[in-house]
Design an enzyme around this catalytic site. Structure first.
Site, PDB file in Angstrom:
ATOM      1  N   GLY A  71       2.705-107.969  26.656  1.00 63.25           N
ATOM      2  CA  GLY A  71       3.202-109.338  26.702  1.00 63.25           C
ATOM      3  C   GLY A  71       2.167-110.249  27.350  1.00 63.25           C
ATOM      4  CG  ASN A 153      10.060-112.727  34.875  1.00 67.11           C
ATOM      5  OD1 ASN A 153       9.883-113.912  34.617  1.00 67.11           O
ATOM      6  ND2 ASN A 153       9.382-112.098  35.809  1.00 67.11           N
ATOM      7  CD  GLN A 181      12.493-109.623  31.567  1.00 63.50           C
ATOM      8  OE1 GLN A 181      13.566-109.089  31.272  1.00 63.50           O
ATOM      9  NE2 GLN A 181      11.524-108.961  32.170  1.00 63.50           N
ATOM     10  CB  SER A 201       6.265-107.022  26.372  1.00 63.63           C
ATOM     11  OG  SER A 201       5.735-105.858  26.941  1.00 63.63           O
ATOM     12  CG  HIS A 203       6.975-102.508  29.170  1.00 66.98           C
ATOM     13  ND1 HIS A 203       7.372-102.610  30.478  1.00 66.98           N
ATOM     14  CD2 HIS A 203       6.107-103.528  28.973  1.00 66.98           C
ATOM     15  CE1 HIS A 203       6.765-103.639  31.053  1.00 66.98           C
ATOM     16  NE2 HIS A 203       5.991-104.213  30.164  1.00 66.98           N
ATOM     17  CB  CYS A 332       1.803-105.625  45.262  1.00 66.05           C
ATOM     18  SG  CYS A 332       1.376-104.777  46.771  1.00 66.05           S
TER      19      CYS A 332
END
Ligand SMILES: Cc1ncc(COP(=O)(O)O)c(C=O)c1O
Length: 385
Positions: A71, A153, A181, A201, A203, A332
């Site tokens: 994505g 999302n 999403q 996307s 996944h 992160c």
């Protein structure tokens, strides 16, 4: 302890039937889809069938559908591709601060490298976009691109894509939507939505990670990001990932056939989870546009006192130790978890953002898991509230 996975907006497990669909392309049908010989022709046929299948599901022509690695790549191609095809003219992009980083970091880069003007549509504390503000921000003959995600999302908010598409059209701006999403959760018909470019996307709907797709309406001028061979009709050089493209198309088709069932199941899971939190006396506030959101995403804030210094992802780690996998929407960066940019954009403080989590369900979650998870939340929060 049995672990409960409630982070399906991050990624979903690959469905067993999709794993079976992929297998033949990892052993006997391994040919390069660009080779002339029969090994290549076999995989070429499978790839083009996958493209046709996906195109049919979204109401597009097969020639308007391209497979990408993710994505993120599809979003990058949409934004950079349009800007690179328009260089030399004044360019303004309008987007929102609630977009995924795949859009936000890309527009920031385009601003820095090419001097593209970037404006953000205003939103309220629930993340609802202000379309009058969008209209005010449009600079006729300069707004080349509007990029607004279909569904958020982190909050699950569903944006008014048809209205935004109509506004973009009236100013001759290209309209891109990040539908990563919403894919697998909402019907995605490109003409009904009125979009020019759309990213998805695999996944997020039970296909593997590392495969995405982009819809590009015929006539939209877009430069490529990858140069080399003539793959994907010159749009994206790289030997095609046939196995995962087939998986994406099959998983997407399956998701579209089961939309109602999936959403009803997500609603029941959400209700069971929130009811069980209340039964366990856990105080919480729901974030986002509760009237208009995807049912599989629930974003909650807990009234943890600011005296409890929530360093990094303390709450997530405590939940993980209790066998619950959820997310904070934080990115992160070099070991320090930053609070969610979406929650901060809604006006929450860093502490409030760190005292919030996103719980997201899939068709593989059960009602028992939803109530069991709420019980474990209660135990973890008892120590923090
Ligand atoms: C809204 C949205 N856009 C883009 C992406 C990036 O997709 P990918 O993980 O395939 O790069 C995600 C993934 O979390 C997403 O939720």
């Amino acid at each position: 302890m049995n672990r409960i996975y409630l982070d399906n907006a991050s990624t979903t497990p690959v469905a067993p039937e999709i794993i079976n669909e992929i297998k033949p392309f990892l052993d006997e049908h391994f040919g390069n889809a660009s080779s002339i010989h029969s090994f290549g022709q076999q995989t070429r046929n499978a790839l083009e069938l996958a493209r046709e299948e996906l195109a049919k599901e979204i109401g597009a022509k097969p020639s308007e559908v391209f497979f990408t690695s993710s994505g993120t790549e599809a979003d990058n191609l949409a934004l950079k591709g349009v800007v690179l095809a328009t260089l030399g003219k004044p360019i303004q992009i309008i987007t929102s601060k609630l977009e995924h980083k795949a859009v936000l970091e890309t527009v920031e880069w385009l601003q820095r490298k090419f001097g593209v003007a970037v404006d953000f549509v205003a939103h309220d504390e629930r993340g609802r976009l202000d379309l009058d503000d969008l209209k005010r921000k449009i600079r006729p003959n300069e707004t080349r691109l509007i990029s607004i995600m279909h569904a958020n999302n982190e909050l699950g908010n569903i944006n008014p894509i048809k209205e935004i598409a109509a506004i973009a059209k009236s100013y001759n701006a290209i309209f891109h939507t990040d539908a990563v999403q919403s894919a697998g959760k909402l019907k995605l018909n490109v003409d009904e939505l009125g979009v020019d470019v759309m990213a998805i996307s695999g996944h997020k709907f039970h296909a593997p990670k590392g495969i995405g797709a982009i819809y590009i309406r015929t006539g939209v001028q877009m430069e490529s990001l990858l140069h080399g061979g003539t793959h994907e009709r010159n749009r994206r050089a790289s030997t095609e990932n046939v196995a995962f493209s087939v998986a994406l198309a099959k998983a997407f088709k399956r998701s579209q056939q089961n939309l109602q069932q999936t959403n009803l199941h997500a609603q029941s899971l959400q209700k069971a989870f929130l009811d069980a939190l209340s039964e366990n006396d856990v105080p919480f506030r729901l974030n986002g546009d509760l009237e208009n959101k995807l049912p599989h995403i629930v974003n909650l804030s807990f009234p943890i006192s600011a005296k409890q210094k929530l360093a990094g992802d303390v709450l997530l780690l405590a939940l993980d130790a209790a066998g619950i996998a959820v997310s904070s929407g934080s990115a992160c960066t070099s070991g320090t978890a930053k609070p969610s940019h979406v929650l901060l954009a809604l006006g929450k403080t860093e502490h409030e953002a760190r005292a919030s989590v996103r719980v997201s369900f899939s068709k593989f979650n059960t009602m028992e898991q939803a109530s069991e998870a709420a019980g474990r939340f209660a135990n973890v929060l008892k120590r923090l509230l």
